[in-house]
Design a protein around this motif. Structure first.
Motif, mmCIF file in Angstrom:
data_model
loop_
_atom_site.group_PDB
_atom_site.id
_atom_site.type_symbol
_atom_site.label_atom_id
_atom_site.label_comp_id
_atom_site.label_asym_id
_atom_site.label_seq_id
_atom_site.Cartn_x
_atom_site.Cartn_y
_atom_site.Cartn_z
ATOM 1 N N GLN A 34 0.797 -1.266 0.166
ATOM 2 C CA GLN A 34 -0.211 0.188 0.074
ATOM 3 C C GLN A 34 0.852 1.464 0.001
ATOM 4 O OE1 GLN A 34 -3.173 0.064 -0.301
ATOM 5 N NE2 GLN A 34 -3.196 2.449 -0.094
ATOM 6 N N LYS A 35 0.646 2.191 -1.003
ATOM 7 C CA LYS A 35 1.476 3.620 -1.130
ATOM 8 C C LYS A 35 1.016 4.286 -0.002
ATOM 9 C CE LYS A 35 0.489 6.992 -4.290
ATOM 10 N NZ LYS A 35 0.028 7.679 -5.704
ATOM 11 N N LEU A 36 1.876 5.245 0.408
ATOM 12 C CA LEU A 36 1.294 6.112 1.391
ATOM 13 C C LEU A 36 0.793 7.389 0.911
ATOM 14 C CD1 LEU A 36 2.029 7.200 4.579
ATOM 15 C CD2 LEU A 36 4.065 8.528 3.616
ATOM 16 N N TYR A 37 -0.570 7.729 1.446
ATOM 17 C CA TYR A 37 -1.304 8.702 0.934
ATOM 18 C C TYR A 37 -1.542 9.660 2.158
ATOM 19 C CZ TYR A 37 -5.330 11.213 -0.835
ATOM 20 O OH TYR A 37 -6.357 12.273 -1.068
ATOM 21 N N ILE A 38 -1.295 10.804 2.272
ATOM 22 C CA ILE A 38 -1.433 11.821 3.163
ATOM 23 C C ILE A 38 -2.348 12.938 2.546
ATOM 24 C CG2 ILE A 38 -0.707 13.161 5.020
ATOM 25 C CD1 ILE A 38 1.881 11.751 4.434
ATOM 26 N N GLU A 39 -3.462 13.274 3.292
ATOM 27 C CA GLU A 39 -4.583 14.360 2.928
ATOM 28 C C GLU A 39 -4.557 15.223 3.906
ATOM 29 O OE1 GLU A 39 -8.437 13.375 1.890
ATOM 30 O OE2 GLU A 39 -8.652 11.795 3.128
ATOM 31 N N CYS A 40 -4.688 16.614 3.923
ATOM 32 C CA CYS A 40 -5.047 17.441 4.745
ATOM 33 C C CYS A 40 -6.095 18.381 4.650
ATOM 34 C CB CYS A 40 -3.732 18.273 4.971
ATOM 35 S SG CYS A 40 -3.700 19.810 6.093
ATOM 36 N N PHE A 41 -6.648 18.539 5.670
ATOM 37 C CA PHE A 41 -7.921 19.705 5.677
ATOM 38 C C PHE A 41 -7.631 20.780 6.770
ATOM 39 C CE2 PHE A 41 -9.986 16.203 3.237
ATOM 40 C CZ PHE A 41 -10.756 16.977 2.642
ATOM 41 N N ASN A 42 -7.429 21.929 6.334
ATOM 42 C CA ASN A 42 -7.124 22.783 7.358
ATOM 43 C C ASN A 42 -8.263 23.954 7.073
ATOM 44 O OD1 ASN A 42 -5.813 25.950 8.030
ATOM 45 N ND2 ASN A 42 -5.011 24.244 9.487
ATOM 46 N N THR A 55 4.839 14.384 1.532
ATOM 47 C CA THR A 55 5.827 13.895 2.728
ATOM 48 C C THR A 55 5.134 14.033 3.930
ATOM 49 O OG1 THR A 55 7.033 15.757 2.800
ATOM 50 C CG2 THR A 55 7.896 14.073 1.226
ATOM 51 N N ILE A 56 5.583 13.168 4.773
ATOM 52 C CA ILE A 56 4.869 13.315 5.957
ATOM 53 C C ILE A 56 5.595 14.675 6.887
ATOM 54 C CG2 ILE A 56 6.952 12.003 7.533
ATOM 55 C CD1 ILE A 56 3.047 11.464 8.003
ATOM 56 N N GLU A 57 6.722 15.135 6.658
ATOM 57 C CA GLU A 57 7.202 16.363 7.149
ATOM 58 C C GLU A 57 6.407 17.510 6.679
ATOM 59 O OE1 GLU A 57 10.343 13.398 6.868
ATOM 60 O OE2 GLU A 57 9.098 14.146 5.367
ATOM 61 N N GLU A 58 5.511 17.646 5.759
ATOM 62 C CA GLU A 58 4.711 18.509 5.252
ATOM 63 C C GLU A 58 3.602 18.841 6.449
ATOM 64 O OE1 GLU A 58 3.355 19.218 1.087
ATOM 65 O OE2 GLU A 58 4.678 17.622 0.624
ATOM 66 N N ALA A 59 3.142 17.771 7.155
ATOM 67 C CA ALA A 59 2.248 17.614 8.222
ATOM 68 C C ALA A 59 2.747 18.477 9.277
ATOM 69 C CB ALA A 59 1.774 16.190 8.516
ATOM 70 N N ASN A 76 -3.066 7.162 5.178
ATOM 71 C CA ASN A 76 -3.319 6.085 4.700
ATOM 72 C C ASN A 76 -2.109 5.296 4.225
ATOM 73 O OD1 ASN A 76 -6.438 6.089 3.875
ATOM 74 N ND2 ASN A 76 -5.530 8.149 3.424
ATOM 75 N N GLY A 77 -1.963 4.029 4.878
ATOM 76 C CA GLY A 77 -0.886 3.128 4.539
ATOM 77 C C GLY A 77 -0.130 3.047 5.733
ATOM 78 N N LEU A 78 -0.545 1.898 6.749
ATOM 79 C CA LEU A 78 0.048 1.507 8.066
ATOM 80 C C LEU A 78 1.534 0.733 7.931
ATOM 81 C CD1 LEU A 78 -3.001 0.651 10.345
ATOM 82 C CD2 LEU A 78 -2.027 2.763 10.025
ATOM 83 N N GLN A 150 -5.111 5.073 8.847
ATOM 84 C CA GLN A 150 -5.840 3.909 8.044
ATOM 85 C C GLN A 150 -5.037 3.040 7.263
ATOM 86 O OE1 GLN A 150 -9.544 5.170 5.671
ATOM 87 N NE2 GLN A 150 -9.248 7.034 6.320
ATOM 88 N N GLU A 151 -5.305 1.665 7.522
ATOM 89 C CA GLU A 151 -4.813 0.839 6.575
ATOM 90 C C GLU A 151 -4.141 1.126 5.041
ATOM 91 O OE1 GLU A 151 -4.042 -4.262 6.427
ATOM 92 O OE2 GLU A 151 -5.713 -3.126 7.364
ATOM 93 N N ALA A 152 -5.638 1.528 4.579
ATOM 94 C CA ALA A 152 -5.440 1.587 2.972
ATOM 95 C C ALA A 152 -6.596 2.731 2.645
ATOM 96 C CB ALA A 152 -5.806 0.386 2.175
ATOM 97 N N GLU A 153 -6.458 3.351 1.410
ATOM 98 C CA GLU A 153 -7.271 4.331 0.966
ATOM 99 C C GLU A 153 -8.689 3.773 0.835
ATOM 100 O OE1 GLU A 153 -6.171 6.856 -2.377
ATOM 101 O OE2 GLU A 153 -4.130 6.028 -2.353
#
Length: 362
Positions: A34-42, A55-59, A76-78, A150-153
């Motif tokens: 599973q590919k790493l997927y990060i979404e952000c709502f601000n 990247t995770i650093e953007e969070a 997404n992507g444990l 989450q484990e996956a999208e």
């Protein structure tokens, strides 16, 4: 129709080796690719910012103790342990909590810390093949932010995303604790969809059994329903206590205005638990109904065979008597003996049929 065969799945071996030190993050699922997927709502009442993070650093920049905005970061992507470790270090999340996030067999639980609250629960839904899927989802509630893992999208939060985008309801006017409530509420509401689907399956199978339309693989269907009910029960039963603890929590991150909403979720979990127990009893009743129907069919067969045997016993008796090779049997030498004997047998047959019908045995 060919009988449906059931293939036995091999028992999965635990990926987490015994003897590891507490807090060691080990992904125990099967979705290794599973590919790493990060979404952000601000968002705030006036504006919303939505972005897919590379990247995770953007969070990291969204952790702020002074801003009035609320941030939801969905990861997404444990299987990406390094990303979980990095965000855990930045948000100062305890290693044991990170270990629970990556362990998909973790029982639903609730933990309180000074600066954040952790909630683990199960997300249930039916996949494209009409199979019940269970996915662990973890939430971290902090000051003005919520992290979800989450484990996956693919999840049950599409309606919530639209509410945030459109500014519908009170989602953008309240804090991060209300966002946590909204996320949990979406998961719990989807339990209703699963429960209703289970109920329809049970009712359809019950009608087939009652009307004698059940297929040869009905026992397999009943066993599948038992397993689905058990998975739902494992997911929802501990959640009632979790919501109750959140509702009674005096943590500074839980606003008093949000408590009635958690009370509403608690009521939903109680109702789902009750429905689950009802359907569990109904599934057990289906097996009893099936065994009863099989027994009734066997009784009907035995009844017909017994009546046939009873009818032919006197006829066989008469045929046996006149089938003996004795010379001194005057009836045998009368020229009309044969048709008379057949007539007597026919009359006995008719009389017995009439008698059985009056007794309602036929």
């Amino acid at each position: 129709m060919a009988k449906k065969t059931r293939t036995k799945k091999p028992r999965q071996k635990p990926k987490q080796k015994p003897g590891l030190s507490p807090g060691t993050i080990v992904y125990t699922g099967e979705k290794e690719s599973q590919k790493l997927y990060i979404e952000c709502f601000n968002y705030s009442p006036e504006h919303i910012y939505e972005k897919e993070l590379k990247t995770i650093e953007e969070a990291f920049k969204y952790k702020s103790e002074t801003t009035n905005e609320v941030t939801w970061i969905n990861i997404n992507g444990l299987n990406h342990i390094d990303a979980i470790e990095k965000i855990g270090a930045h948000y100062n999340i305890h290693p044991l909590i990170l270990e629970d996030i990556a362990n998909i067999s973790q029982r639903p639980k609730f933990d309180e810390f000074v600066h954040y609250i952790s909630v683990n629960m199960k997300m249930l839904y039916y996949d494209a093949n009409d199979g019940l899927s269970s996915e662990q989802i973890s939430f971290i509630l902090g000051h003005n932010y919520v992290l979800s893992f989450q484990e996956a999208e693919g999840d049950v939060f599409d309606d919530l995303r639209e509410r945030i985008r459109q500014g519908k309801g009170r989602i953008r006017t309240l804090g991060s604790d209300y966002l946590l409530y909204a996320l949990i509420d979406n998961v719990v509401d989807h339990y209703y969809v699963v429960i209703e689907a289970i109920g329809e399956k049970i009712e359809d199978l019950e009608d087939d059994l009652f009307n004698g339309l059940a297929k040869d693989h009905v026992t397999t269907q009943i066993q599948d329903l038992k397993r689905e009910i058990l998975r739902i029960r494992r997911a929802i039963f501990p959640l009632r206590d979790i919501i109750n603890r959140i509702e009674k929590s005096e943590h500074s991150l839980i606003n008093e205005k949000t408590l009635p909403f958690f009370q509403d979720v608690y009521d939903h979990t109680v109702q789902i638990n009750e429905n689950t127990e009802i359907y569990r009893e109904m599934v057990w009743g289906l097996m009893d109904m099936y065994m009863t129907s099989i027994s009734n069919k066997m009784n009907e067969v035995m009844k017909v065979l017994t009546i046939i045997s009873t009818i032919f016993i006197p006829l066989t008796f008469i045929a046996g008597i006149y089938g003996m090779n004795f010379d001194k049997m005057p009836e045998l030498h009368y020229k009309h003996s044969y048709p008379i004997l057949l007539g007597v047998m026919a009359v006995m047959f008719i009389i017995m049929i009439i008698y059985f019908k009056r007794k309602k045995w036929l």
